[in-house]
Design an enzyme around this catalytic site. Sequence first.
Site: not given
Ligand code: URA
Length: 437
Positions: A83, A184
Site C-alpha cells: 500500500h 482507515s
Molecule cells: N488513505 C486511506 O485509505 N485512509 C486515510 O485516512 C488516508 C489515506
Amino acid sequence: VLDPRAFLREKREGRTHAPEDLRAFISAHARGDIPDYQVSAWLMASFLNGLDESETDALTQALLHSGRVFDWKDLGRPSADKHSTGGVGDKVSLILAPLVASCGVLVPMVSGRGLGHTGGTLDKLESIPGFRTRLSPEAMRSQLDALGVVMVGQGPDLAPADGKLYALRDVTSTVERDYFIVPSIVSKKIAEGAGALAYDVKCGNGAFMTTPEAATRLARRLVRTSERLGARAAARVTDMNQPLGIAVGNALEVIESVEVLRGGGPADVRELTLELSAVMLRLAGAEPDHAVARGRASRALDSGAALECFGKMVEAQGGDRRAAEESRLAGAPLKVPVTAPVSGTLVGVDTFALGDLVVGIGGGRRSKEDLVDPRVGMRVLRRIGDRIRAGEPVAELHLASPDESALERTRRAFVIEDRACGAPELILASVESATDC
Ligand code: URA
C-alpha cells in the site's frame, strides 16, 4: 446501550474511551443508529484531544469487522500486498502485483482512485480498454487461484464503516491524524486477506506527509497495528520531492509500467518496485533473504515472467491485453514541450503543483462526478540534480486542448538555480517490524 452524549463528553474532556464503547459507537454509526452530526463532533474532539494506542486499535477493529474479511488460506499459497500512501507518478502497484504473483505469492490487491493531487491505481487500470475493476468475491477467488493476482476496487462490503467515516472526515477537516489514517488503511488491507503487508509511506512536497519524521512515525504505526491484527508488515519511507519515473497521467503511466515489466523503464521506478517486491516476498515467507528476494524479483522483470502475468490478468479482467502490452493506448491530441527559461541545475520540483495540474487538465477528479480523461498527463524529462541549458525541454505536456496556463504553471514548478545540487535518495528509511519501533 451506549449514550452518544456521554461518549462525546468523554472525548471532549480528553479522557480515554473503553475499547468496547468505541467499537459500539462506530458499529452503531455504520448501521445508521447514530447520526453523522454526532460522529462529526466526535471526529473533531478526537482530532483535537487525540486517540491513544488502545483506542486506535479499537477503531481499526471496528472498521475491519464492519464488513467482510477475506481469507485465501485455502488456496494453499502465501499472500501479500503493498500500500502506498499516495504520490505523483507512483505506478509501482501495476508492476509489482503481477511481478510478485509470478514469484508464487498471491496478491489480492484492493486499490483506490486518485485522492487530492495524487493518482490512483484504479484510474490507471481503467485506461486499458475494457478492464474491469469490480469483481465478485467468487471471481476474485478463482482468478487468484488461476493467476495469483487480482487488482480490484474496494466495493461496498469491504470495511464499509471506513467508507462512511472517511466521507465525514473529508468534509469536517479531520483527515490528517495518524490515529485516523492508520485504522482507515489497515482495516482495508487486513479485510482483503493479505497475510503480509509492505507499506510505502511517501514523503515530500508531493506526499501527504512532508517531513521524514512524520512519515516515519506513520510508517511505524502502520506496521505495529498491522502486526497486532495478525499480518506480517514492514514499511519504506520513500522520496516524493519529484514525481516517480517520467510519466504522470493514467495511460502514460500504464505505458511506462509495461516498459518496466519488459526489463526497461526509468531506474527509480524499477528500483522502488524491486525493493517493495523483495519486502513482500520476504514477509510472505517465499524467500527469507532480502538480497536473494530482490534478485528473484529482478529476474521476473528481465525474463518476461512478470509481463506475462500482467497480460493474463488484463485479459482475465476483460481488458485489451494487446493494446496494453503494445502500448497502443489512446494518446492525447496535443503534446507540448515545456522549456527551461534559464540555464543551471534543477534544484527542486513542486511535485504537488504537477500532480494538481494533471488533475486539473482532466487526469483526475475535482469532484466525485468528474470523468477522468486517461490520455492526458505529462512526461517529466529532467531529475533533481540535472544540469539544464535555457531552452531545453524539462517536461512534455499531453493535453486534450490548448492550455497556456498549464504550460506556464508547469514551467514554474521546475526550480532551476545556478548552484550544484545532488540527486535525492529514493529510500529514506526502513521500518522492519514492531521490534524496530
Ligand atoms: N488513505 C486511506 O485509505 N485512509 C486515510 O485516512 C488516508 C489515506
